[in-house]
Design an enzyme around this catalytic site. Structure first.
Site, PDB file in Angstrom:
ATOM      1  N   ARG A  67       0.829  -1.307   0.050  1.00 27.91           N
ATOM      2  CA  ARG A  67       0.007  -0.043   0.083  1.00 27.91           C
ATOM      3  C   ARG A  67       0.873   1.247  -0.068  1.00 27.91           C
ATOM      4  NH1 ARG A  67      -3.792   0.000   4.910  1.00 27.91           N
ATOM      5  NH2 ARG A  67      -5.158  -1.617   3.731  1.00 27.91           N
ATOM      6  N   ARG A 136      -2.030   6.237   9.505  1.00 30.51           N
ATOM      7  CA  ARG A 136      -2.314   5.832   8.273  1.00 30.51           C
ATOM      8  C   ARG A 136      -2.123   6.913   7.321  1.00 30.51           C
ATOM      9  NH1 ARG A 136      -4.031   0.536   8.329  1.00 30.51           N
ATOM     10  NH2 ARG A 136      -3.259  -0.510  10.173  1.00 30.51           N
ATOM     11  N   LYS A 229      -4.015   0.928  14.844  1.00 30.65           N
ATOM     12  CA  LYS A 229      -3.912   1.889  13.793  1.00 30.65           C
ATOM     13  C   LYS A 229      -4.545   3.143  13.975  1.00 30.65           C
ATOM     14  CE  LYS A 229      -6.479  -1.122  11.143  1.00 30.65           C
ATOM     15  NZ  LYS A 229      -7.323  -1.647  10.414  1.00 30.65           N
ATOM     16  N   LYS A 231      -6.094   6.840  12.311  1.00 36.35           N
ATOM     17  CA  LYS A 231      -6.551   7.397  11.005  1.00 36.35           C
ATOM     18  C   LYS A 231      -7.037   9.001  10.971  1.00 36.35           C
ATOM     19  CE  LYS A 231      -7.669   3.155   9.038  1.00 36.35           C
ATOM     20  NZ  LYS A 231      -8.890   2.080   8.422  1.00 36.35           N
ATOM     21  N   CYS A 450     -15.139  -3.407  -0.779  1.00 36.09           N
ATOM     22  CA  CYS A 450     -13.732  -3.553  -0.208  1.00 36.09           C
ATOM     23  C   CYS A 450     -13.207  -4.685  -1.037  1.00 36.09           C
ATOM     24  CB  CYS A 450     -13.802  -3.997   1.219  1.00 36.09           C
ATOM     25  SG  CYS A 450     -14.568  -5.719   1.423  1.00 36.09           S
ATOM     26  N   CYS A 456      -7.894 -10.787   0.576  1.00 40.93           N
ATOM     27  CA  CYS A 456      -8.170 -10.464   2.012  1.00 40.93           C
ATOM     28  C   CYS A 456      -8.234 -11.724   2.618  1.00 40.93           C
ATOM     29  CB  CYS A 456      -9.278  -9.600   2.014  1.00 40.93           C
ATOM     30  SG  CYS A 456      -9.186  -9.095   3.818  1.00 40.93           S
ATOM     31  N   CYS A 495     -16.607  -8.650   5.291  1.00 39.16           N
ATOM     32  CA  CYS A 495     -16.497  -9.034   6.694  1.00 39.16           C
ATOM     33  C   CYS A 495     -16.685  -7.759   7.563  1.00 39.16           C
ATOM     34  CB  CYS A 495     -14.996  -9.340   7.148  1.00 39.16           C
ATOM     35  SG  CYS A 495     -13.843  -8.352   7.759  1.00 39.16           S
ATOM     36  N   CYS A 499     -14.103  -2.047   5.845  1.00 45.80           N
ATOM     37  CA  CYS A 499     -13.215  -1.171   4.939  1.00 45.80           C
ATOM     38  C   CYS A 499     -13.677  -0.301   3.829  1.00 45.80           C
ATOM     39  CB  CYS A 499     -12.260  -2.199   4.575  1.00 45.80           C
ATOM     40  SG  CYS A 499     -11.191  -3.179   5.486  1.00 45.80           S
TER      41      CYS A 499
END
Ligand code: SRM
Ligand code: SF4
Length: 582
Positions: A67, A136, A229, A231, A450, A456, A495, A499
């Site tokens: 990424r 991120r 994480k 954001k 996503c 994934c 899931c 995302c």
């Protein structure tokens, strides 16, 4: 009894430079994957280990996803050309625009990772900290600035990006100094590098501090980084195109008399949940107070430090700053921040969002040049059959050198285009079978899915691969209800991690098991309200039927052009009819 720290905490403390054994693994040609702690360390370097889940029955085929970092989704044409080349040489031939305005390369084999990441750095981007327990990619409005406000917001987004980069030098020594480019990629990269030769990489972290012994110290992240994480995003009202309330930290631009005077600070958004785990839930951020432009870095760093110090390091599923806000309260947070800053923040200023999403087609910039909003289905830049978007974009990048801007709805803007080049650019796209990019309609253009299967590792159900067909059925259901092609925000994930941000969509579909989805309803087009689960474990084929029934009721009951999400939120449809046995 106190809960023990997670394994990741010990791992970080042991190797705070995040180097792990990555270098040694790369140097060993007999290895086709990373193992042990390195599977976690590589995330801090922007790499996820994956395997092709379609092929699991015949044994695991390992590859990685890489990424990039693109603050505000900005990608200069020279950088794009390198990415295009790299995706064909080292990845699966596609580039994936993400819901946070970055690019992902999928299907990268072990022997190509070094060349790929070094070349990304040579093209003046980076993959450092695009994953891992750090800040991120920083999102920001993707429309080219039409005035000084947009320019200033971009500047501030870059300032906080740099301030929140981890200071480790291991990334550079492994991927930049440690790799010598081979496999024939020299020419494109060198050419692109030559065009930016005097420019500094905007994603190069500032140098680390050092302790008494001279050892490097990261002044913000210390040895154990964040519990999880983090954001950060920017938005300029009235357009909430970055879905600002879903970020851990958001800056909402406040404009007075045509001038950016500062930002309202938002903290505590986040969407990831786990099915059946009540400790986890999606949450929209709270509005904390007002800050000036000069405070962007100081306050942002203090907020991240609060997450560092108060986030839950004993349970990674419960470790986001949203849980600190939820459990300790907004007033506690304001006080904690005030203590760190030496003074409380003034009250937030009024602001209002009127919508989100991208506009498609041609728009004039303030400087007289043009930008072109393009629909990219599920964010996937690819060539498939007669549809050759990847080839078309490469040709446009080489001939006209526009600035690429990735949107937070996985679409693309080409900006800084001269009037006289508009027709030629349109022709290239049409000649490559891409006429849909100009006018996808009001459902496709707002939709998001996503990646899910096959890349994934966490996917419970399909998403990207089935989304276009599902949207087509939803469009048919709209037509059957007499409301054809009406704006509607539909988002799908494989899931509950969220995302593609299904939790604040008008219709959110969250994978529960193969072929089954929780059907969520009632988010709004402004991105300021969470959807609620209407029915659980709905079979894929039943989704258009269930939604179609609601469309008919909506068409009859709505008042004054009410949006579907607003109608459904108040309609007498809750609780949902019993889900048929599936
Ligand atoms: Fe995400 C994990 C893809 C945006 C919440 N996300 C993953 C991983 C890396 C799976 C993994 O850990 O093994 C996925 C890689 C799939 C693949 O094959 O590419 C993945 N996330 C994505 C992207 C590519 C989805 C997309 O459709 O574009 C987005 C990349 C963004 C970027 O460029 O940085 C992406 N992920 C998001 C968002 C939306 C956002 O940030 O605006 C969320 C919800 C917001 C939030 O963070 O709460 C999100 N991803 C998660 C979570 C849940 C975190 C949690 O708090 O529980 C996971 C799972 C995890 O971290 O363990 C996850
Ligand atoms: Fe994977 Fe789930 Fe994120 Fe989709 S929502 S990319 S399935 S982690």
């Amino acid at each position: 009894m106190e809960k023990p720290l997670t394994k990741n905490e010990f791992m970080k403390a042991e190797k705070p430079d995040l180097s792990g054994n990555i270098q040694a693994t790369l140097a060993d040609p007999s290895l086709d994957r990373f193992s042990g702690d390195d599977e976690q360390f590589i995330k801090f370097h922007g790499i996820y280990q994956q395997d092709d889940r379609d092929k699991r029955k015949t044994g695991k085929e390992y590859s990685v996803m890489v990424r990039t970092r693109q603050t505000g989704g900005i990608v200069p044409a020279s950088q794009y050309i390198v990415y295009d080349e790299l995706s064909s040489l080292f990845a699966n031939g596609t580039l994936r625009i993400t819901s946070r305005q970055t690019f992902q390369f999928h299907g990268v084999l072990q022997k190509g990772i070094g060349n790929l990441i070094k070349s990304i750095n040579e093209a003046l981007s980076s993959t450092l900290a695009t994953c891992g327990d750090v800040n991120r990619n920083v999102t920001a409005p993707s429309n080219p600035p039409v005035d000084s406000i947009g320019v200033a917001v971009d500047e501030d987004a870059f300032a906080i990006t740099r301030a929140l980069l981890p200071r480790t030098t291991a990334y550079h020594s492994i991927w930049v100094e440690g790799v010598s480019l081979d496999l024939g990629i020299g020419e494109t990269v060198t050419k692109a590098r030559a065009s930016v030769v005097d420019q500094a990489n905007p994603y190069m972290p500032p140098p680390a501090d050092s302790d008494d012994s001279g050892a490097p110290v990261d002044p913000l992240y210390g040895k154990t980084y964040l519990p999880r994480k983090f954001k950060t995003g920017f938005a300029i009202p009235p357009n909430n195109d970055t879905d600002i309330f879903t970020n851990d930290m958001g800056y909402v631009a406040i404009v007075e008399n045509g001038k950016l005077i500062g930002y309202n600070l938002l903290v505590g958004g986040g969407l990831g949940t786990s099915h059946g785990n009540k400790l986890t839930f999606p949450r929209l951020a709270d509005v904390i107070g007002f800050i000036t432009r000069e405070q962007v870095v100081e306050v942002g760093t203090a907020v991240v430090a609060i997450h560092r110090d108060w986030g839950d390091r004993t349970d990674r599923k419960h470790a986001r700053i949203k849980y600190v806000l939820e459990e300790k309260g907004v007033e506690w947070f304001r006080n904690e921040l005030a203590q760190r800053l030496g003074a409380p923040l003034p009250a937030a200023k009024p602001f209002i969002f009127k919508g989100q999403g991208d506009a498609f087609g041609w728009f004039k910039q303030l400087d007289g040049q043009w930008f072109l909003g393009l629909f990219v289905e599920t964010g996937r830049v690819k060539d498939a059959g007669d549809y050759k978007l990847k080839t078309a974009l490469r040709a446009i990048a080489e001939k006209f050198g526009p600035v690429f801007r990735l949107t937070a709805t996985q679409n693309l803007i080409l900006s800084d285009i001269k009037e006289e080049n508009k027709a030629a650019i349109e022709k290239i796209l049409n000649d490559h079978g891409c006429s849909i990019v100009f006018n996808p309609g009001l459902i496709k253009g707002r939709g998001m899915a996503c990646p899910a299967l096959p890349t994934c590792g966490l996917a419970l159900a399909e998403s990207e691969r089935i989304f276009p067909a599902l949207l087509a059925k939803i469009e048919d259901a709209q037509a059957a209800a007499g409301i054809p092609n009406e704006e509607l925000v539909v988002r799908m994930t494989g899931c509950p991690n969220g995302c593609a941000r299904p939790y604040n969509a008008e219709i959110g579909l969250v994978g529960k098991a193969p072929g089954k989805y929780n059907l969520m309803l009632g988010g709004n087009r402004e991105g300021t309200r969470l959807a609620r689960t209407w029915r659980e474990s709905v079979l894929l084929d039943e989704i258009p039927v269930a939604i179609g029934g609601l469309f008919k009721q909506y068409a009859q009951e709505r008042k004054n052009g009410q949006a579907f999400g607003d109608w459904v939120n108040d309609a007498a449809i809750w609780p949902a009819p019993t889900t048929p046995a599936a």
